[in-house]
Design an enzyme around this catalytic site. Structure first.
Site, PDB file in Angstrom:
ATOM      1  N   HIS A 103      -4.824   1.018   6.178  1.00 35.35           N
ATOM      2  CA  HIS A 103      -5.100   0.204   7.513  1.00 35.35           C
ATOM      3  C   HIS A 103      -6.436   0.668   7.998  1.00 35.35           C
ATOM      4  O   HIS A 103      -7.063  -0.235   8.487  1.00 35.35           O
ATOM      5  CB  HIS A 103      -3.548   0.603   8.516  1.00 35.35           C
TER       6      HIS A 103
ATOM      7  N   ASP B 257      -1.397   7.317   3.713  1.00 33.31           N
ATOM      8  CA  ASP B 257      -0.374   6.212   4.244  1.00 33.31           C
ATOM      9  C   ASP B 257      -1.171   5.223   5.392  1.00 33.31           C
ATOM     10  O   ASP B 257      -0.804   4.033   5.186  1.00 33.31           O
ATOM     11  CB  ASP B 257       0.691   6.845   5.179  1.00 33.31           C
TER      12      ASP B 257
ATOM     13  N   LYS C  14       1.944  11.235  13.182  1.00 28.46           N
ATOM     14  CA  LYS C  14       3.149  11.047  13.701  1.00 28.46           C
ATOM     15  C   LYS C  14       3.747  12.239  14.812  1.00 28.46           C
ATOM     16  O   LYS C  14       2.979  13.234  14.755  1.00 28.46           O
ATOM     17  CB  LYS C  14       4.269  11.424  12.294  1.00 28.46           C
TER      18      LYS C  14
ATOM     19  N   LYS D  63       0.942  -1.270  -0.180  1.00 28.90           N
ATOM     20  CA  LYS D  63      -0.109  -0.012  -0.166  1.00 28.90           C
ATOM     21  C   LYS D  63       0.880   1.291   0.044  1.00 28.90           C
ATOM     22  O   LYS D  63       2.153   1.173   0.330  1.00 28.90           O
ATOM     23  CB  LYS D  63      -1.078   0.058   1.306  1.00 28.90           C
TER      24      LYS D  63
ATOM     25  N   GLU E 208       1.091   7.647  16.468  1.00 25.09           N
ATOM     26  CA  GLU E 208       2.447   6.984  16.639  1.00 25.09           C
ATOM     27  C   GLU E 208       3.235   7.982  17.091  1.00 25.09           C
ATOM     28  O   GLU E 208       3.014   9.437  16.796  1.00 25.09           O
ATOM     29  CB  GLU E 208       2.768   6.657  15.134  1.00 25.09           C
TER      30      GLU E 208
ATOM     31  N   HIS F  16      -0.787  -4.595   5.886  1.00 24.30           N
ATOM     32  CA  HIS F  16      -0.513  -5.301   7.013  1.00 24.30           C
ATOM     33  C   HIS F  16      -1.209  -5.391   8.257  1.00 24.30           C
ATOM     34  O   HIS F  16      -1.141  -6.327   9.206  1.00 24.30           O
ATOM     35  CB  HIS F  16       1.209  -5.040   7.391  1.00 24.30           C
TER      36      HIS F  16
ATOM     37  N   LYS G  52      -1.996  -8.622  11.511  1.00 24.29           N
ATOM     38  CA  LYS G  52      -1.890  -8.304  13.049  1.00 24.29           C
ATOM     39  C   LYS G  52      -2.898  -9.502  13.634  1.00 24.29           C
ATOM     40  O   LYS G  52      -4.154  -9.359  13.286  1.00 24.29           O
ATOM     41  CB  LYS G  52      -2.235  -7.169  13.558  1.00 24.29           C
TER      42      LYS G  52
HETATM   43  C1  BG6 Z   1       2.907   1.573   7.467  1.00 24.77           C
HETATM   44  C2  BG6 Z   1       3.241   3.029   7.382  1.00 24.77           C
HETATM   45  O1  BG6 Z   1       1.949   0.948   6.792  1.00 24.77           O
HETATM   46  O2  BG6 Z   1       2.393   1.484   8.921  1.00 24.77           O
HETATM   47  C3  BG6 Z   1       3.829   3.693   8.518  1.00 24.77           C
HETATM   48  O3  BG6 Z   1       3.510   3.450   6.149  1.00 24.77           O
HETATM   49  C4  BG6 Z   1       3.399   3.414   9.739  1.00 24.77           C
HETATM   50  O4  BG6 Z   1       3.970   5.124   8.130  1.00 24.77           O
HETATM   51  C5  BG6 Z   1       3.231   2.096   9.839  1.00 24.77           C
HETATM   52  O5  BG6 Z   1       4.439   3.807  10.924  1.00 24.77           O
HETATM   53  C6  BG6 Z   1       2.576   1.540  11.155  1.00 24.77           C
HETATM   54  O6  BG6 Z   1       2.367  -0.030  11.219  1.00 24.77           O
HETATM   55  P1  BG6 Z   1       2.814  -0.656  12.669  1.00 24.77           P
HETATM   56  O7  BG6 Z   1       2.420  -2.173  12.381  1.00 24.77           O
HETATM   57  O8  BG6 Z   1       4.162  -0.337  13.153  1.00 24.77           O
HETATM   58  O9  BG6 Z   1       1.620  -0.103  13.661  1.00 24.77           O
END
Ligand code: BG6
Length: 469
Positions: A227, A222, A313, A135, A203, A165, A169
């Site tokens: 997600h 992103d 972020k 993605k 994050e 992804h 999880k």
């Molecule tokens: C990614 C994003 O797909 O997912 C990142 O590109 C982000 O910016 C990350 O930090 C977060 O994934 P996880 O699994 O670390 O929560």
């Protein structure tokens, strides 16, 4: 084949994940051909991979395991073209013998995907192949349609694995188990009992070394269109007829079809102070590093229930929670001052961390005279099961599924195109970014967005820790 083999994702997740799958025996016979813009040879690529695994692998890498893995790592620079790629793959296939399955992992920006698909066609690497696309899949509806068309010129839909992804999880899959393996919650999983839902993924991380990618992408593309919307589908979907790809995709796509186009007046875009000073970022950049929005699902189950999504972020804490707020009782027999309702509604909270947790909060009586109520909770933590070491990291799980041809946790062309379609009003007419302090929870106007409700994070009451045994 790993495209983008020296990139951030390959170093953090994909190479360490392959090493882990190899250790655990889930990847018995394999060779990996990496490729990227860098001019490396096999040995130099192995050094890059070793440094990445030393830094990011979940377990210590022992030399014996490393040698086994390293012998199977190969590299061809992208400058070698389709012919160079084909030669390298032919060489590694001879090492494996027979007619091995091919898995092409495109860990590259969306703008590069079309040309890699054409290279694979020119290199004659389409037969016996599956292709995983990272993605964001395109950057808007037009580019997603174009990429789907390019893909379908070359690959059949059964060969295509669009990865998100978050769905890999364990905790995300546990939403399905929790909802559909139990009779307890499903009867109240609707507008009659649920007041609103939050999907909140702040994050602490900055954009790291990915300024170029991030500046062109932003938090919405992103994280949200990928997600957060995918997780929303698991929370909101109807019970699928079976635990198999077409049944699950059908129910997710029905949710996406019912999603209302995003109303830009219900979106807060933020940018952390200092982002514009990063190399590769425009001094007047309008890229959002934070986004909060309200969405609505126009169907019988969810009409009128707002879903609040937030991510960003450089925020105060890193967390990934889904919080379901239940409606409050219509009448209270408890006297003023008893504390009922004083700490918000009852909540069911999923923590999507690898060590996942679940909490159900409710009001209960404080021991002693009179009737004073406190917010209490039932909590579950994966670590109590003794199975926490069996957790597969999301990318490990999804790569393994793709190798086995299982598309259950991957997204479809239709689903992705619909998500870009509902996002169009925001992409075409984004509100200006509001600046926020690094280490904060985002711009102040995020509070107006959710009022009269409140963001659950930061939690008033911390998760309970398991007592030391
Ligand atoms: C990614 C994003 O797909 O997912 C990142 O590109 C982000 O910016 C990350 O930090 C977060 O994934 P996880 O699994 O670390 O929560």
């Amino acid at each position: 084949m790993l495209f983008g083999a020296t990139g951030d994702l390959a170093k953090r997740k994909l190479l360490p994940g392959l090493l882990q799958l190899s250790h655990t025996g889930l990847l018995p016979h394999y060779h990996v051909v990496g490729t990227s813009l860098e001019e490396l040879d096999d040995e130099e690529f192995r050094q890059v991979a070793r440094a990445a695994c030393d830094r990011f692998a979940r377990r210590e890498t022992f030399d014996r395991q490393w040698s086994h893995f390293a012998e199977r790592l190969h590299y061809v620079p992208q400058s070698a073209g389709a012919a160079g790629l084909a030669d390298k793959v032919a060489h590694t296939e001879r090492l494996l013998g027979g007619s091995p399955q091919r898995l092409h992992y495109l860990s590259i920006p969306p703008s590069a995907a079309n040309s890699v698909v054409r290279t694979l066609k020119d290199a004659n690497l389409v037969d016996r192949a599956r292709i995983i696309l990272e993605k964001p899949f395109g950057v808007d509806l037009a580019t997603a349609r174009h990429l789907n068309a390019t893909l379908h010129d070359t690959f059949t839909e059964e060969q295509v694995f669009r990865i998100d992804h978050f769905l890999g999880k364990e905790a995300a899959q546990n939403i399905l188990a929790f909802r559909f393996a139990n009779g307890l919650f499903e009867p109240i999983w609707n507008r009659n009992h649920i007041d609103h839902i939050q999907i909140d993924v702040p994050e602490e991380l900055s954009v790291g070394a990915r300024e170029g990618f991030y500046e062109a992408t932003g938090a919405f593309r992103d994280m949200v269109v990928t997600h957060l919307f995918q997780v929303l589908a698991f929370v909101a979907m109807e019970p699928p007829t079976a635990l198999e790809p077409s049944a699950i995709s059908e129910e997710k796509n029905k949710v996406f079809r019912s999603l209302r186009p995003i109303d830009v007046t219900s979106v807060v875009r933020g940018q952390y102070k200092g982002y514009r000073d990063l190399p590769g970022v425009a001094p007047d950049s309008q890229t959002e590093t934070f986004v909060a929005l309200r969405c609505e699902i126009d169907n019988w189950r969810w009409a009128g229930v707002p879903f609040f999504l937030r991510t960003g972020k450089r925020m105060a804490e890193g967390a990934r929670i889904i919080s379901i707020a239940f409606r409050e009782p219509p009448k209270s027999m408890f006297p003023a001052g008893s504390g009922v309702g004083a700490q918000g509604p009852d909540h069911l909270t999923f923590d999507l961390a690898d060590a996942s947790k679940l909490s159900l909060s409710f009001y209960g009586k404080r021991p002693g005279p009179g009737m004073v109520l406190d917010k209490l909770s039932l909590q579950f933590a994966l670590e109590e099961t003794g199975h926490e070491l069996d957790v597969l990291e999301a990318y490990e799980r999804l790569k393994h599924d793709a190798m086995s041809g299982d598309q259950t946790l991957f997204t479809t062309a239709e689903g992705i195109e619909r998500l870009w379609e509902v996002s169009s009003p925001l992409l075409e007419n984004p509100p200006p970014v509001e600046l926020y302090e690094p280490g904060s929870w985002g711009p102040e106007s995020m509070h107006d967005l959710i009022a009269p409700q409140q963001w659950r994070l930061p939690f008033e009451r911390k998760w309970r820790r398991r007592p030391e045994m």
